[in-house]
Every structure is written in C-alpha cells, then in structure tokens.
Design a protein around this motif. Sequence first.
Motif, PDB file in Angstrom:
ATOM      1  N   PRO A 210      10.002   6.802 -15.490  1.00  0.00           N
ATOM      2  CA  PRO A 210       9.913   5.343 -15.367  1.00  0.00           C
ATOM      3  C   PRO A 210      11.276   4.698 -15.587  1.00  0.00           C
ATOM      4  O   PRO A 210      12.164   5.259 -16.245  1.00  0.00           O
ATOM      5  CB  PRO A 210       8.928   4.954 -16.475  1.00  0.00           C
ATOM      6  N   LEU A 211      11.440   3.490 -15.032  1.00  0.00           N
ATOM      7  CA  LEU A 211      12.731   2.807 -15.051  1.00  0.00           C
ATOM      8  C   LEU A 211      13.297   2.680 -16.457  1.00  0.00           C
ATOM      9  O   LEU A 211      14.492   2.878 -16.676  1.00  0.00           O
ATOM     10  CB  LEU A 211      12.582   1.417 -14.407  1.00  0.00           C
ATOM     11  N   LYS A 212      12.429   2.368 -17.436  1.00  0.00           N
ATOM     12  CA  LYS A 212      12.900   2.192 -18.808  1.00  0.00           C
ATOM     13  C   LYS A 212      13.520   3.466 -19.379  1.00  0.00           C
ATOM     14  O   LYS A 212      14.376   3.424 -20.252  1.00  0.00           O
ATOM     15  CB  LYS A 212      11.730   1.756 -19.700  1.00  0.00           C
ATOM     16  N   LEU A 213      13.040   4.621 -18.878  1.00  0.00           N
ATOM     17  CA  LEU A 213      13.553   5.897 -19.379  1.00  0.00           C
ATOM     18  C   LEU A 213      14.663   6.442 -18.490  1.00  0.00           C
ATOM     19  O   LEU A 213      15.061   7.601 -18.633  1.00  0.00           O
ATOM     20  CB  LEU A 213      12.415   6.918 -19.462  1.00  0.00           C
ATOM     21  N   GLY A 214      15.165   5.615 -17.604  1.00  0.00           N
ATOM     22  CA  GLY A 214      16.188   6.042 -16.654  1.00  0.00           C
ATOM     23  C   GLY A 214      17.372   6.772 -17.264  1.00  0.00           C
ATOM     24  O   GLY A 214      17.813   7.800 -16.717  1.00  0.00           O
ATOM     25  N   PRO A 215      17.919   6.310 -18.394  1.00  0.00           N
ATOM     26  CA  PRO A 215      19.058   7.019 -19.000  1.00  0.00           C
ATOM     27  C   PRO A 215      18.751   8.459 -19.398  1.00  0.00           C
ATOM     28  O   PRO A 215      19.672   9.237 -19.670  1.00  0.00           O
ATOM     29  CB  PRO A 215      19.381   6.166 -20.234  1.00  0.00           C
ATOM     30  N   SER A 216      17.454   8.818 -19.471  1.00  0.00           N
ATOM     31  CA  SER A 216      17.069  10.180 -19.847  1.00  0.00           C
ATOM     32  C   SER A 216      16.820  11.066 -18.624  1.00  0.00           C
ATOM     33  O   SER A 216      16.431  12.231 -18.777  1.00  0.00           O
ATOM     34  CB  SER A 216      15.791  10.146 -20.703  1.00  0.00           C
ATOM     35  N   GLU A 217      17.022  10.535 -17.424  1.00  0.00           N
ATOM     36  CA  GLU A 217      16.761  11.294 -16.199  1.00  0.00           C
ATOM     37  C   GLU A 217      17.569  12.582 -16.196  1.00  0.00           C
ATOM     38  O   GLU A 217      18.731  12.616 -16.600  1.00  0.00           O
ATOM     39  CB  GLU A 217      17.124  10.447 -14.969  1.00  0.00           C
ATOM     40  N   GLY A 218      16.941  13.665 -15.739  1.00  0.00           N
ATOM     41  CA  GLY A 218      17.603  14.965 -15.708  1.00  0.00           C
ATOM     42  C   GLY A 218      17.382  15.773 -16.963  1.00  0.00           C
ATOM     43  O   GLY A 218      17.796  16.939 -17.038  1.00  0.00           O
ATOM     44  N   LYS A 219      16.749  15.198 -17.982  1.00  0.00           N
ATOM     45  CA  LYS A 219      16.467  15.896 -19.229  1.00  0.00           C
ATOM     46  C   LYS A 219      14.955  16.006 -19.429  1.00  0.00           C
ATOM     47  O   LYS A 219      14.182  15.279 -18.795  1.00  0.00           O
ATOM     48  CB  LYS A 219      17.096  15.158 -20.418  1.00  0.00           C
TER      49      LYS A 219
END
Length: 448
Positions: A210-219
């Motif tokens: 989800p957009l709010k968790l974007g900084p965690s993408e790839g993990k």
Amino acid sequence: MLHRLLEIEVEARKWWEDEGVFLSESRKYPPKPGEKFFATFPFPYMNGYLRIGHAFSLSKADFASAYHRLRGANVLLPFGFHCTGMTNKASADKLSREIQQFGNPHGEDVEGGCEFWWRVAVEDLRAYGLGCDWRRSFVTTDVNPFFDAFVRWQTRKLKSMGKIVKDLRYTIFSPFDGQPCADHDRASGEGVQPQEYTLIKMEVAVKPLPLKLGPSEGKRVFLAAATLRPETMYGQTNAWVLPDGRYGAYEISETDVFIVTERAALNLAYQNFSKTPQKKPSCLVELTGCDLIGLPLRSPLAAKEIIYALPMLTVLANKGTGIVNSVPSDAPDDYMALQDLISKPDVRAKYGVKDEWYLAEAKRLTYLKGFTEGTMLIGEFAIGLEAFQEIKPIIKTKLVESGEAILYREPEKPNLMGRKLTASRFCKAISTNKPVVFLPLMQRYLLN
C-alpha cells in the motif's frame, strides 16, 4: 530532667571515647569459641542524611555487639560508607543541574559531595552512640587504599577459585545514562524483571505494498505481535491494532521490516533486533493504526491462509508491540471484541472494515481453562492430543528456529518511567521521563 539526661549521654560518649571501649585489638592467643564477635552493616549511600530506618536496622548489630562485649568477647563492629555507584552519581548530577538552574546560595563547589555526607554521617553515628571501632571505618573508593586493596584481593581470590563467572543477562538499561539501571537506581519499578514474549511475525501479504508503506517496498514487511501463548496461534482469526495508535515501519535487517510502536522498536534495537543495534531504531515511515486496518497477513500456524488487521480500541500501546494476535477460542477479550465488531455496522463503516475480513463463527472459551485443560485439536501436535501447557515450549522453539518468531523481552510492568525524585534513589533516565529498555549484557556472577 531531660537536660540532665542529655548531659549524661554526652559524658558517657566521651568516656567511651577516652577509654577506647569500642576498640578491638588482636590478642596474643587465638580466641576460643565465644571469645570473639564480629558484626557489620550494609554500607549506606552517601548522598544524603542517614534516616531513622538506618538507625532501626543498625540497632540490631549494635545491641548484639554490646551484649557480647559485656560477656567479655573481643568485639569488632566496623562501618562502611557507599561512595560509588549510579545512585551517588545521579544525586550529584541532580544537584549540579539544580545549581545551574537556580544558583548556589552558599557559593560553594559541589564537588566532593560524598565526602561531605560521609563526615556528616560519622558525626550522626557518634551522636547515636554507635559502638564502632572508627579506626576500621572506610569508604568504597580508592580514597581508602586499604579497603580498595581488600576488594581487589577478594575479587582475584574468588576468581581463582572459580567462584566468579561471566554470562549474558537481560537487565534494565538506560540509553540516556548509557548504563544499567539497577533496583536502587530507580524512582519506581524496584524488583521489575524481564517479561519474555514470543514475537509472531505476520507478513504483509500484498504486492505492491500500500502507498503508506511505500518506503518499505522491496523488503519483507511484518506486523510483529507479542504473545505469551504461542501454542494458541493455530486459532488466529485476525490481528488487532489500535486505530489511533502511533506505529512505525522499523528496519530490523537489510531485508526485514517490523511494524511496531516506537517503544517496542527501541527495546528490539537494544536486544539486537535492528539494522542499527543498540542505537535509535531506523524508522522508514510513521504510521497510525488506521493505516494498518485491512492489511492481509500470513501468520505462522494460522488455520486460515490469510488473516486481516482489524481495529480494537483497548489495545495497549505501552505493553508488547501494540500489535495483538486475536485468538477468540482462547481469549474472552478477543471473542467479545470480534462480536462487538460484528454487531456494530457503524463501527465497521467508520474504519472501512469489510465482512470477509473477520471470522463470525469464533467460539468463546476461557483463557486459563484452555491453557490448563485444553488439548491440541489441529496441527502437527494433535496426534497425541497433547495439553497446551506441555506443548507450549515445543511450539515456541519451533517458531523461533524456523524464523517465524523471535524472543522479545520488556519490563513486566509497563509504566516503569516516572517523574518521582527522592533524595537517595533514582535512575536519571526514569526521573527525567526517558525510556528504559531491556539489554542483554555480559555480567559477573558469584557462585555458591
């Protein structure tokens, strides 16, 4: 009459002093049974006046010494003053801060505070009439080279006998002070021990995030829930989050992210579950509980492949991680919260909860009865119908070894911090409302 009694007291103390009544000398021949008596007293901290409690406890050693002295025994009663340790340092720091803030009306240097209180204590103990051989008094620093040498000798001797060992131990630690925060260093929370939880890793099961968790993408992103009952995870129906709670996505490693409260993330960091161990945890993004509602999760041992994060207004942010496993079959609170959500469409609408996110047919059983009398009906341990209390440590070990959970510790009482200050005992971190954590430290132990 009172005036005369006080005069007699002064005269008696002077006579004791002049005659050396309390001095203990070595004798030519070794003493026979009953011919010697030795008493001692725990060293009081030298950061304030001695209290009536000191006098009450000391009187027992003093009266016993006086009795054996009247019997003719060679009696030795020394006295020590505790001038080291965090309690004394914190008291000196507090005094220094107050002088900086309010000024010093006496215009005196605050250095040497322990020495000041030590000399005041000697005067008060003499006035009390303590039967002490003051030649044998000492302070617990190298100001007294004899006591310092004794402690060094004692430590070397015990170590050579194999009586001192060094091992890891979880202890309350103050990041603010940079050192352990022992019982007598705290304004509150004396005797608080670590509470061990099994941290269940519930992986967010949606790509892209989800957009709010974007900084965690790839993990790999997990909602980490602390539980005391890992053996009940077969009955998970959902996870609970506090809608208005403050959470963060914290980097646990190069590949994994835990969503927990900041307090839990700090504890995890000091237990080496962090990309930045024993430092401020690395937060990729700050979140609220509302941001987490509806997240699909894969949770270890759950009968359902996917469970969802749902709102619960009674989740505690100051205990565990702020994320809670829901097992209605074993926890009445979970059952009632789920039934409450089912029966209140306005609450579901407020938080955007969809019907397929929860399991309506959850059954209510009491928590304690389930643990003491319940048996496993599903999963690999159902074959012999093992009791919950017998299978709990096995399941906990299995989850940890498979990487689906970790062991996490925090103070067993949530509100350890406090603003209370006392004259003799406080941890600076606690007295200034700073967080404390549990940290595994190498510490020395004395063996029996």
